[in-house]
Design an enzyme around this catalytic site. Structure first.
Site, PDB file in Angstrom:
ATOM      1  CG  ASP A 300      63.899 -19.421   4.098  1.00 45.90           C
ATOM      2  OD1 ASP A 300      63.534 -19.096   2.952  1.00 45.90           O
ATOM      3  OD2 ASP A 300      63.260 -19.122   5.125  1.00 45.90           O
ATOM      4  N   GLY A 346      62.078 -25.403  14.752  1.00 44.02           N
ATOM      5  CA  GLY A 346      62.347 -23.972  14.645  1.00 44.02           C
ATOM      6  C   GLY A 346      62.777 -23.542  13.253  1.00 44.02           C
TER       7      GLY A 346
END
Ligand code: ADP
Length: 358
Positions: A300, A346
């Site tokens: 992403d 994360g």
């Protein structure tokens, strides 16, 4: 459909505009020594609640890549998505993450009929942190995200801007196909260029006709195999990892058969294979990192950084064909951003700001 067409200043002085249309999720990550059996209750190690969803991650990546300094943002980004109305997780986690990354959230619909999408992730420590993931699409599959007309109306102006629209695979397939068809109308040159990251690939695939005219197609090694099957009309199926992929065998199919202008195949630590409709191709090596901590959101991050480079270029008044000369530089920068991402734990929080990248 309400459509406003703002007066444009000359293209050379216009601020680039990106619209990310996609999913917003809350991730509930529970680490446990082992998974409970049927009917068993176990004490787990920890629970982490964080902002996620591929649409949200990519919007944050676009936003953070546009901060050339802590106070200067040279690209406008808006997020088109949906969450459950008055969801405290949205207001305390997702919205602040997006806004602090410079993403406009006014087009995030507050659904009264669906919950915010969620991913419940169980990390089993006994087997090396293997993940088991349950996704509830919730608002990502209803309301505005199931209505192409509403989405087009929410774009800043779908005639001249945005420069770039970013799409992934976590919203309904019918919406994605409708949007691809609309933006890929090659006769309408004033429409946004689509950066499409078919992740995950829809089980029913994407037909060849829907890809015609897609500006940039970004896939990882699994997705490119599935997409290649899909445009051949074959079932998407599973991909067994481990086989060495030859990207140069796959990329030309998307140029020749679907007319895609730029194909990027991300190869993990190896970097990225790039290929253009005009015949330019090669590998931009990945950045070697001392320790990989967590690869979540690496793809992403890459998509967001590359989309921002394309938007900046288009807003300067030059066509995508001329971007051929810039492509390696844009891939290198996106690789550098993703390499920073894999060194942090994360999803959204691991995506770097541009001013953090040397
Ligand atoms: P995805 O996360 O979608 O599966 P990849 O694994 O191909 O995609 O990773 C996307 C990009 O992130 C790569 O092209 C590369 O730039 C960067 N990346 C991923 N893994 C590493 C790594 N171990 N070291 C350095 N960069 C990495």
């Amino acid at each position: 459909m309400a459509t406003t067409i703002p007066t444009q200043t000359p293209s050379s002085s216009r601020k680039p505009q990106i619209s990310v249309i996609g999913s917003l999720n809350i991730d509930f990550v529970t680490a446990t020594p082992r998974c409970p059996g049927p009917g068993e209750t176990l004490t787990a190690t920890s629970l982490t609640v964080s902002a996620g969803g591929k649409g949200g991650n990519q919007a944050v990546a676009c936003g953070r890549s546009s901060f050339t300094s802590q106070t200067t943002q040279d690209v406008s980004i808006n997020m088109i998505g949906a969450v459950g109305a008055e969801d405290p997780y949205y207001t305390t986690l997702l919205q602040p993450a997006l806004e602090k990354s410079g993403v406009d959230t006014t087009s995030v619909e507050q659904s009264t009929v669906a919950q915010t999408g969620s991913a419940t992730i169980i990390v089993e420590e006994a087997i090396g942190g293997e993940n088991r993931i349950l996704v509830v699409p919730g608002a990502n599959h209803s309301g505005i995200l199931s209505d192409v007309g509403k989405i087009l109306a929410a774009l800043p102006s779908h005639r001249s801007t945005p420069d770039v629209v970013v799409l992934q695979g976590e919203i309904p397939r019918s919406t994605t196909l409708g949007l691809l068809e609309y933006f890929n109308d090659v006769s309408a040159e004033d429409r946004a260029k689509v950066v499409f990251n078919p992740a995950p690939v829809f089980p029913e695939g994407i037909p060849l006709s829907a890809l015609r005219g897609t500006a940039v197609l970004i896939m990882n090694e699994t997705e490119v195999v599935q997409m290649a099957r899909s445009i051949d009309g074959l079932p998407v199926g599973d991909v067994v990892e481990g086989d060495d992929l030859r990207p140069e065998e796959f990329a030309p199919r998307f140029h020749e058969r679907a007319g895609v202008e730029i194909v990027l195949i991300t190869l993990g630590a190896k970097g990225v294979y790039f290929s253009t409709k005009t015949g330019r191709a090669g590998i931009v090596a990945g950045i070697k990192v001392a320790k990989v901590v967590d690869t979540t959101a690496a793809g992403d991050t890459f998509v967001g950084y590359f989309a921002t480079a394309v938007a900046r270029f288009l807003a300067s008044g030059r066509g995508l064909v001329a971007f051929d000369d810039e492509i390696e530089r844009a891939v290198s920068k996106a690789n550098a951003a993703s390499a920073l991402c894999v060194q942090r734990r994360g999803a959204m929080q691991s995506i770097p700001f541009a001013y953090d990248i040397e």
